[in-house]
Design an enzyme around this catalytic site. Sequence first.
Site, PDB file in Angstrom:
ATOM      1  N   HIS A 181       0.814  -1.224   0.000  1.00 38.48           N
ATOM      2  CA  HIS A 181       0.000   0.000   0.000  1.00 38.48           C
ATOM      3  C   HIS A 181       0.843   1.269   0.000  1.00 38.48           C
ATOM      4  CE1 HIS A 181      -3.405  -2.652   1.833  1.00 38.48           C
ATOM      5  NE2 HIS A 181      -3.241  -2.856   0.556  1.00 38.48           N
TER       6      HIS A 181
ATOM      7  N   CYS B 169       3.361  13.764  -7.344  1.00 43.05           N
ATOM      8  CA  CYS B 169       2.433  14.704  -7.981  1.00 43.05           C
ATOM      9  C   CYS B 169       1.105  13.988  -8.221  1.00 43.05           C
ATOM     10  CB  CYS B 169       3.008  15.172  -9.327  1.00 43.05           C
ATOM     11  SG  CYS B 169       1.924  16.321 -10.181  1.00 43.05           S
TER      12      CYS B 169
HETATM   13  C1  BV8 Z   1      -8.720  -1.681  -5.253  1.00 39.38           C
HETATM   14  C2  BV8 Z   1      -2.905   2.823   2.598  1.00 39.38           C
HETATM   15  C3  BV8 Z   1      -9.399  -1.615  -7.507  1.00 39.38           C
HETATM   16  C4  BV8 Z   1      -3.498   4.152   2.913  1.00 39.38           C
HETATM   17  C5  BV8 Z   1      -4.714   1.162   2.654  1.00 39.38           C
HETATM   18  C6  BV8 Z   1     -13.011  -7.483  -2.542  1.00 39.38           C
HETATM   19  C7  BV8 Z   1     -13.936  -7.641  -1.552  1.00 39.38           C
HETATM   20  C8  BV8 Z   1     -14.367  -6.502  -0.828  1.00 39.38           C
HETATM   21  C9  BV8 Z   1     -13.851  -5.210  -1.082  1.00 39.38           C
HETATM   22  C10 BV8 Z   1     -12.936  -5.085  -2.057  1.00 39.38           C
HETATM   23  C11 BV8 Z   1     -12.531  -6.194  -2.798  1.00 39.38           C
HETATM   24  N1  BV8 Z   1     -11.616  -5.754  -3.688  1.00 39.38           N
HETATM   25  C12 BV8 Z   1     -11.444  -4.401  -3.540  1.00 39.38           C
HETATM   26  C13 BV8 Z   1     -12.248  -3.977  -2.557  1.00 39.38           C
HETATM   27  C14 BV8 Z   1     -12.332  -2.601  -2.107  1.00 39.38           C
HETATM   28  C15 BV8 Z   1     -11.238  -2.223  -1.090  1.00 39.38           C
HETATM   29  C16 BV8 Z   1     -11.365  -3.051   0.169  1.00 39.38           C
HETATM   30  O1  BV8 Z   1     -10.664  -4.023   0.364  1.00 39.38           O
HETATM   31  N2  BV8 Z   1     -12.288  -2.601   1.027  1.00 39.38           N
HETATM   32  C17 BV8 Z   1     -12.455  -3.291   2.326  1.00 39.38           C
HETATM   33  C18 BV8 Z   1     -12.514  -2.229   3.407  1.00 39.38           C
HETATM   34  C19 BV8 Z   1     -13.654  -4.161   2.313  1.00 39.38           C
HETATM   35  N3  BV8 Z   1      -9.897  -2.402  -1.662  1.00 39.38           N
HETATM   36  C20 BV8 Z   1      -9.382  -1.357  -2.361  1.00 39.38           C
HETATM   37  O2  BV8 Z   1      -9.939  -0.295  -2.550  1.00 39.38           O
HETATM   38  C21 BV8 Z   1      -7.986  -1.583  -2.945  1.00 39.38           C
HETATM   39  N4  BV8 Z   1      -7.948  -1.098  -4.308  1.00 39.38           N
HETATM   40  O3  BV8 Z   1      -9.420  -2.650  -5.050  1.00 39.38           O
HETATM   41  O4  BV8 Z   1      -8.598  -1.046  -6.463  1.00 39.38           O
HETATM   42  C22 BV8 Z   1      -8.702  -1.247  -8.713  1.00 39.38           C
HETATM   43  C23 BV8 Z   1      -8.074  -2.256  -9.405  1.00 39.38           C
HETATM   44  C24 BV8 Z   1      -7.435  -1.930 -10.612  1.00 39.38           C
HETATM   45  C25 BV8 Z   1      -7.457  -0.584 -11.061  1.00 39.38           C
HETATM   46  C26 BV8 Z   1      -8.053   0.417 -10.306  1.00 39.38           C
HETATM   47  C27 BV8 Z   1      -8.686   0.082  -9.084  1.00 39.38           C
HETATM   48  C28 BV8 Z   1      -6.914  -0.744  -2.185  1.00 39.38           C
HETATM   49  C29 BV8 Z   1      -6.854  -1.147  -0.758  1.00 39.38           C
HETATM   50  C30 BV8 Z   1      -5.697  -0.390  -0.059  1.00 39.38           C
HETATM   51  C31 BV8 Z   1      -6.188   0.826   0.694  1.00 39.38           C
HETATM   52  N5  BV8 Z   1      -5.066   1.454   1.421  1.00 39.38           N
HETATM   53  N6  BV8 Z   1      -3.645   1.764   3.279  1.00 39.38           N
HETATM   54  C32 BV8 Z   1      -3.379   4.506   4.386  1.00 39.38           C
HETATM   55  O5  BV8 Z   1      -2.823   3.707   5.159  1.00 39.38           O
HETATM   56  O6  BV8 Z   1      -3.829   5.610   4.738  1.00 39.38           O
HETATM   57  S1  BV8 Z   1      -5.604  -0.053   3.510  1.00 39.38           S
HETATM   58  C33 BV8 Z   1      -5.179   0.156   5.206  1.00 39.38           C
HETATM   59  O7  BV8 Z   1      -6.267  -0.386   5.925  1.00 39.38           O
HETATM   60  C34 BV8 Z   1      -3.976  -0.614   5.660  1.00 39.38           C
HETATM   61  O8  BV8 Z   1      -2.935  -0.583   4.728  1.00 39.38           O
HETATM   62  C35 BV8 Z   1      -4.560  -2.019   5.853  1.00 39.38           C
HETATM   63  O9  BV8 Z   1      -4.641  -2.706   4.627  1.00 39.38           O
HETATM   64  C36 BV8 Z   1      -5.972  -1.718   6.324  1.00 39.38           C
HETATM   65  C37 BV8 Z   1      -6.053  -1.783   7.813  1.00 39.38           C
HETATM   66  O10 BV8 Z   1      -6.122  -3.147   8.121  1.00 39.38           O
HETATM   67  P1  BV8 Z   1      -5.103  -3.781   9.203  1.00 39.38           P
HETATM   68  O11 BV8 Z   1      -3.704  -3.438   8.853  1.00 39.38           O
HETATM   69  O12 BV8 Z   1      -5.480  -5.182   9.325  1.00 39.38           O
HETATM   70  O13 BV8 Z   1      -5.430  -2.954  10.534  1.00 39.38           O
HETATM   71  P2  BV8 Z   1      -6.727  -3.052  11.472  1.00 39.38           P
HETATM   72  O14 BV8 Z   1      -6.631  -1.877  12.368  1.00 39.38           O
HETATM   73  O15 BV8 Z   1      -7.963  -3.272  10.669  1.00 39.38           O
HETATM   74  O16 BV8 Z   1      -6.473  -4.383  12.320  1.00 39.38           O
HETATM   75  C38 BV8 Z   1      -5.367  -4.432  13.204  1.00 39.38           C
HETATM   76  C39 BV8 Z   1      -5.268  -5.876  13.617  1.00 39.38           C
HETATM   77  O17 BV8 Z   1      -4.145  -6.031  14.475  1.00 39.38           O
HETATM   78  C40 BV8 Z   1      -6.494  -6.372  14.395  1.00 39.38           C
HETATM   79  O18 BV8 Z   1      -6.770  -7.680  13.968  1.00 39.38           O
HETATM   80  C41 BV8 Z   1      -6.011  -6.359  15.869  1.00 39.38           C
HETATM   81  O19 BV8 Z   1      -6.655  -7.341  16.635  1.00 39.38           O
HETATM   82  C42 BV8 Z   1      -4.537  -6.696  15.671  1.00 39.38           C
HETATM   83  N7  BV8 Z   1      -3.629  -6.185  16.707  1.00 39.38           N
HETATM   84  C43 BV8 Z   1      -3.715  -5.002  17.386  1.00 39.38           C
HETATM   85  N8  BV8 Z   1      -2.627  -4.860  18.210  1.00 39.38           N
HETATM   86  C44 BV8 Z   1      -1.848  -5.966  18.017  1.00 39.38           C
HETATM   87  C45 BV8 Z   1      -2.482  -6.812  17.055  1.00 39.38           C
HETATM   88  N9  BV8 Z   1      -1.965  -7.984  16.649  1.00 39.38           N
HETATM   89  C46 BV8 Z   1      -0.767  -8.357  17.218  1.00 39.38           C
HETATM   90  N10 BV8 Z   1      -0.087  -7.580  18.119  1.00 39.38           N
HETATM   91  C47 BV8 Z   1      -0.598  -6.403  18.555  1.00 39.38           C
HETATM   92  N11 BV8 Z   1       0.085  -5.680  19.462  1.00 39.38           N
END
Ligand code: BV8
Length: 304
Positions: free
Chosen positions: A127, A135
């Site tokens: 990501h 840009c």
């Molecule tokens: C795209 C950068 C198309 C920016 C990020 C299929 C099904 C459903 C939806 C989709 C699909 N395909 C695409 C989609 C849409 C979408 C998506 O996935 N939506 C989700 C919400 C359903 N995907 C996209 O839009 C992707 N692009 O599909 O483009 C396309 C294709 C071709 C041409 C043009 C377009 C792009 C996705 C990337 C978005 N950018 N980040 C920024 O950071 O600001 S995503 C961002 O959120 C992170 O990078 C990461 O991926 C996500 C957060 O998730 P986690 O890292 O898991 O964090 P979270 O807080 O949720 O969980 C933390 C975990 O850690 C928990 O489980 C917790 O219990 C645990 N934890 C906490 N503390 C600890 C711990 N574990 C161990 N030790 C600890 N101490």
Amino acid sequence: MLSAVSPNTDLASFHDHLKKSTRVLALLGAGLSASSGLPTFRGKGGLWRTHDAMSLATPEAFDDDPALVWQFYGHRRHMSLNAQPNPAHYALARLAEKMPGFQALSQNVDGLSPRANHPPGQLQLLHGSLFDVKCVDQTKCGYIEINYEDPLVPALAMPTGIDPTSDEARDAAVKSHDISDINTALPKVETKDLPFCPKCSQHLLRPGVVWFGEALPTKVLDNVDAYMRGGKIDLIMVIGTGAKVYPASSFIGDARELGAKVCVVNMDANDRPPGGWQEGDWFFEGDAAELLPKMLEPVIGKRY
Ligand code: BV8
């Protein structure tokens, strides 16, 4: 229908499998950097002021209010630069040095794995990075730079409540106010004071991260494809991620199809892999920073 299989929690059997493994993947999420003091997207960190962090990570949000989105990313750059890699980042970097067939697929943009000297050839930043700045016009202009300046421009400085020109403000110990907290006044920032592209000087610069609705970097996708075409995979570790974002989370299923056993490391027992547990999976509940050094000990030794 989620299977009734419950995962294995026995470290010795995991060690035995790791010792026999040569092709290993790790999918990394925000939980990996949690004990470095960086908020995750879920829980308290999921809300930046009144905004859902994920809603600010979109091209639409940037078009609507580039100053707000730049204050969001300016704050995350500031926090990441003031954070340190933790023992999990170093353990994974060490595993990469010891195991040529290991690749880490990181969803994190905080720069902590690179700062733990994780070999760049074995780290796919799915990501992007907070420290790539580009840009907005990537078709014609295409300008991009690596930039660790904090603040990136004066207008994005963290408020200290002190006149920035005063002697007091020069005292490095001055604590900056946490602008992710709604109770902290958000400085008014004009678009003209935001970072503009030094090459075309027409367009704004934007953070070099992948926003929702945007494709992942082609080079990175090609690297992952090339790895997957390498045949059987022994293990995929799913570390500190809710595995809810795609296509990043689809790599777990791809690895399974190539024979990989799945090992989840997470604070939350509810965060099982997409599709639920399967026979032979492992689940280690706890802080990645504490667990990873122990889990990887047979390969990286007692270091951390
Ligand atoms: C795209 C950068 C198309 C920016 C990020 C299929 C099904 C459903 C939806 C989709 C699909 N395909 C695409 C989609 C849409 C979408 C998506 O996935 N939506 C989700 C919400 C359903 N995907 C996209 O839009 C992707 N692009 O599909 O483009 C396309 C294709 C071709 C041409 C043009 C377009 C792009 C996705 C990337 C978005 N950018 N980040 C920024 O950071 O600001 S995503 C961002 O959120 C992170 O990078 C990461 O991926 C996500 C957060 O998730 P986690 O890292 O898991 O964090 P979270 O807080 O949720 O969980 C933390 C975990 O850690 C928990 O489980 C917790 O219990 C645990 N934890 C906490 N503390 C600890 C711990 N574990 C161990 N030790 C600890 N101490």
